[in-house]
Design a protein around this motif. Structure first.
Motif, PDB file in Angstrom:
ATOM      1  N   SER A  69       0.826  -1.206   0.000  1.00 28.86           N
ATOM      2  CA  SER A  69       0.000   0.000   0.000  1.00 28.86           C
ATOM      3  C   SER A  69       0.861   1.257   0.000  1.00 28.86           C
ATOM      4  O   SER A  69       1.950   1.297   0.589  1.00 28.86           O
ATOM      5  CB  SER A  69      -0.905   0.026   1.239  1.00 28.86           C
ATOM      6  OG  SER A  69      -1.880  -0.977   1.178  1.00 28.86           O
TER       7      SER A  69
ATOM      8  N   HIS B  83      -2.878  -0.815  -3.283  1.00 29.48           N
ATOM      9  CA  HIS B  83      -3.804   0.036  -2.532  1.00 29.48           C
ATOM     10  C   HIS B  83      -3.212   1.433  -2.382  1.00 29.48           C
ATOM     11  O   HIS B  83      -2.004   1.594  -2.190  1.00 29.48           O
ATOM     12  CB  HIS B  83      -4.076  -0.539  -1.134  1.00 29.48           C
ATOM     13  CG  HIS B  83      -4.549  -1.954  -1.139  1.00 29.48           C
ATOM     14  ND1 HIS B  83      -5.882  -2.304  -1.260  1.00 29.48           N
ATOM     15  CD2 HIS B  83      -3.860  -3.126  -1.049  1.00 29.48           C
ATOM     16  CE1 HIS B  83      -5.991  -3.616  -1.236  1.00 29.48           C
ATOM     17  NE2 HIS B  83      -4.787  -4.145  -1.120  1.00 29.48           N
TER      18      HIS B  83
ATOM     19  N   TYR C   9      -3.861   4.765  -0.008  1.00 32.04           N
ATOM     20  CA  TYR C   9      -4.542   5.377   1.138  1.00 32.04           C
ATOM     21  C   TYR C   9      -4.515   6.891   0.980  1.00 32.04           C
ATOM     22  O   TYR C   9      -3.443   7.491   0.825  1.00 32.04           O
ATOM     23  CB  TYR C   9      -3.852   4.996   2.454  1.00 32.04           C
ATOM     24  CG  TYR C   9      -4.175   3.604   2.947  1.00 32.04           C
ATOM     25  CD1 TYR C   9      -5.043   3.411   4.015  1.00 32.04           C
ATOM     26  CD2 TYR C   9      -3.606   2.484   2.349  1.00 32.04           C
ATOM     27  CE1 TYR C   9      -5.340   2.138   4.483  1.00 32.04           C
ATOM     28  CE2 TYR C   9      -3.894   1.203   2.796  1.00 32.04           C
ATOM     29  CZ  TYR C   9      -4.764   1.039   3.865  1.00 32.04           C
ATOM     30  OH  TYR C   9      -5.049  -0.219   4.329  1.00 32.04           O
TER      31      TYR C   9
ATOM     32  N   GLU D 198      -8.243   3.415  -0.253  1.00 34.27           N
ATOM     33  CA  GLU D 198      -8.522   3.193   1.161  1.00 34.27           C
ATOM     34  C   GLU D 198      -8.503   4.528   1.907  1.00 34.27           C
ATOM     35  O   GLU D 198      -7.952   5.520   1.422  1.00 34.27           O
ATOM     36  CB  GLU D 198      -7.467   2.256   1.781  1.00 34.27           C
ATOM     37  CG  GLU D 198      -7.196   0.990   0.998  1.00 34.27           C
ATOM     38  CD  GLU D 198      -8.331  -0.019   1.088  1.00 34.27           C
ATOM     39  OE1 GLU D 198      -9.217   0.157   1.958  1.00 34.27           O
ATOM     40  OE2 GLU D 198      -8.320  -0.993   0.286  1.00 34.27           O
TER      41      GLU D 198
END
Length: 429
Positions: free
Chosen positions: A26, A130, A132, A166
């Motif tokens: 991520s 991912h 964030y 996310e």
């Protein structure tokens, strides 16, 4: 900065704790706050995004933090992007971080100028699964203006639509609520500055002074001791003004026989104090004023006893309501019949005590924390009961800042005058 450099170990630890919550492979990005126009050719004083500051210690506009713990290129696992200074900026705006200063402040070794952000991000983002992104999820806030984080989300989703996006905010909500030793010390400093400002005010106040003159004494002490300024717009509410919960005009004369309700706190190194006190303009409470004052003080002391590890927010406030109800009956403000006929949605005590008794405290005055998460060691909480009686032109609120520890509560404002007799003694010394 007005404050000394904060030990970079705080921010290194914060980044490590944040990264531990990320899903595998991520990437996370944090943006600084917007700069907001104040007039035709001025901006408001810049206030850093609290999450960016929490993770980097960088207190400057136009900053971006990129975290990618699993990045295949180890050079880009922690990257800080700064606005590049130049001779023009140096003359007109003064200090800006150099790369070396930013490394020393943050503990991040990869520091680049902002113009490199797009190229570096594009070179690594497609290796991440991912992304964030951050927004302000403080439940006291509702945005009307599409601030920088919102605009950045739209840009990222347009440019990289197939990644899994996310939210960073739930992680930050858990982390920021638990204060480290360094954060405790910074908050203690903010509290100490607030104490000295209050004692200064006690010695200054007398009939005939204006509320704004008292405000000037407060900010004088804040700035004199290296505070950034007010943690929030100060309330200097004399007489009937004390019944306006967010009174900020601070433009009335303080009259003999009235009580002044103060709500102010210093900001120091982005950490905040939040204090409320109520004092008699002439240095002596009347019998009735002291009766109400001591009722509020009783609720405050009993409330502090209720706070500890595992305390549930709603249960705590219900218990505080019961304590306040007893005091209001004793003062003759509500009756047992009022209590019998009250509803769960609006208990009888709410007529004279209509706000919450506590909130989390930290980088934000109303700090980011879970409303439904039990209190834990490391939480800073305010305790701020009040009784407001418009028909008597009287409002009393008292507020201290409490640190929950595994061995009990620590009152950071235990050395700030609180008892009615102590306040009278200082005012008449």
């Amino acid at each position: 900065m007005k404050y000394p450099t904060i030990d970079q170990s705080l921010f290194i630890l914060n980044r490590r704790n944040f990264s531990n919550y990320l899903k595998n492979n991520s990437l996370a990005i944090f943006n600084s706050s917007d700069e907001f126009p104040r007039s035709g050719d001025q901006n408001f004083i810049f206030k850093q995004n609290p999450d960016l500051f929490y993770l980097s210690g960088i207190d400057q506009e136009q900053t971006i933090l990129l975290l990618y713990p699993d990045c295949p290129n180890p050079l880009y696992r922690e990257v800080l992007f700064l606005r590049q200074t130049n001779d023009y900026i140096k003359v007109w705006e003064g200090y800006k971080y150099t790369k070396e200063q930013a490394k020393a402040a943050s503990g991040i070794q990869a520091v680049y100028w902002l113009e490199d952000f797009d190229n570096i991000l594009h070179s690594i983002v497609n290796y991440a699964d991912h992304i964030y992104l951050n927004t302000n999820e403080n439940d006291r806030y509702a945005h009307e203006v599409p601030y920088r984080d919102i605009r950045f989300i739209e840009k990222m989703r347009t440019k990289y639509p197939l990644h899994h996006y996310e939210r960073s905010a739930p992680i930050m909500r858990n982390l920021r609520a638990i204060k480290s030793d360094i954060e405790v010390e910074l908050t203690k400093k903010a509290s100490a500055i607030t104490r000295d400002a209050f004692i200064r005010v006690l010695k200054f106040t007398k009939p005939g002074v204006k509320e704004y003159e008292i405000e000037a004494e407060i900010i004088h002490e804040f700035i004199r001791q290296g505070g950034t300024g007010h943690a929030y717009t100060p309330i200097i509410a004399s007489g009937h003004n004390a019944n306006i919960l967010h009174y900020n005009d601070n433009n009335q004369e303080c009259k003999d026989g009235d009580v002044i309700l103060f709500d102010f706190g210093a900001e120091y190194a982005n950490y905040n104090a939040d204090m409320s006190r109520s004092i008699p303009v002439n240095g002596r409470f009347t019998q009735r004023q002291k009766q109400v004052y001591n009722a509020v003080l009783h609720v405050m002391k009993e409330s502090i006893k209720l706070i500890g590890e595992g305390t549930i927010w709603n249960t705590y406030h219900e218990q505080v309501g019961e304590i306040m109800t007893e005091q209001l009956i004793n003062l003759g403000l509500i009756s047992t019949t009022d209590v019998k006929n009250q509803t769960a949605a609006w208990p009888a005590y709410k007529k004279y005590f209509m706000h919450g008794n506590s909130h989390h405290l930290g980088i934000d005055v109303h700090d980011f924390a879970g409303r439904y998460t039990p209190f834990a060691a490391g939480n800073f909480l305010t305790v701020e009961p009040g009784i407001y009686i418009p028909e008597e032109g009287l409002g009393i609120r008292l507020e201290n800042n409490i640190l929950i520890t595994a061995s009990g509560n620590v009152d950071l404002m235990a050395d700030i005058p609180l008892e009615a007799e102590e306040i009278e003694e200082i005012m008449n010394s």
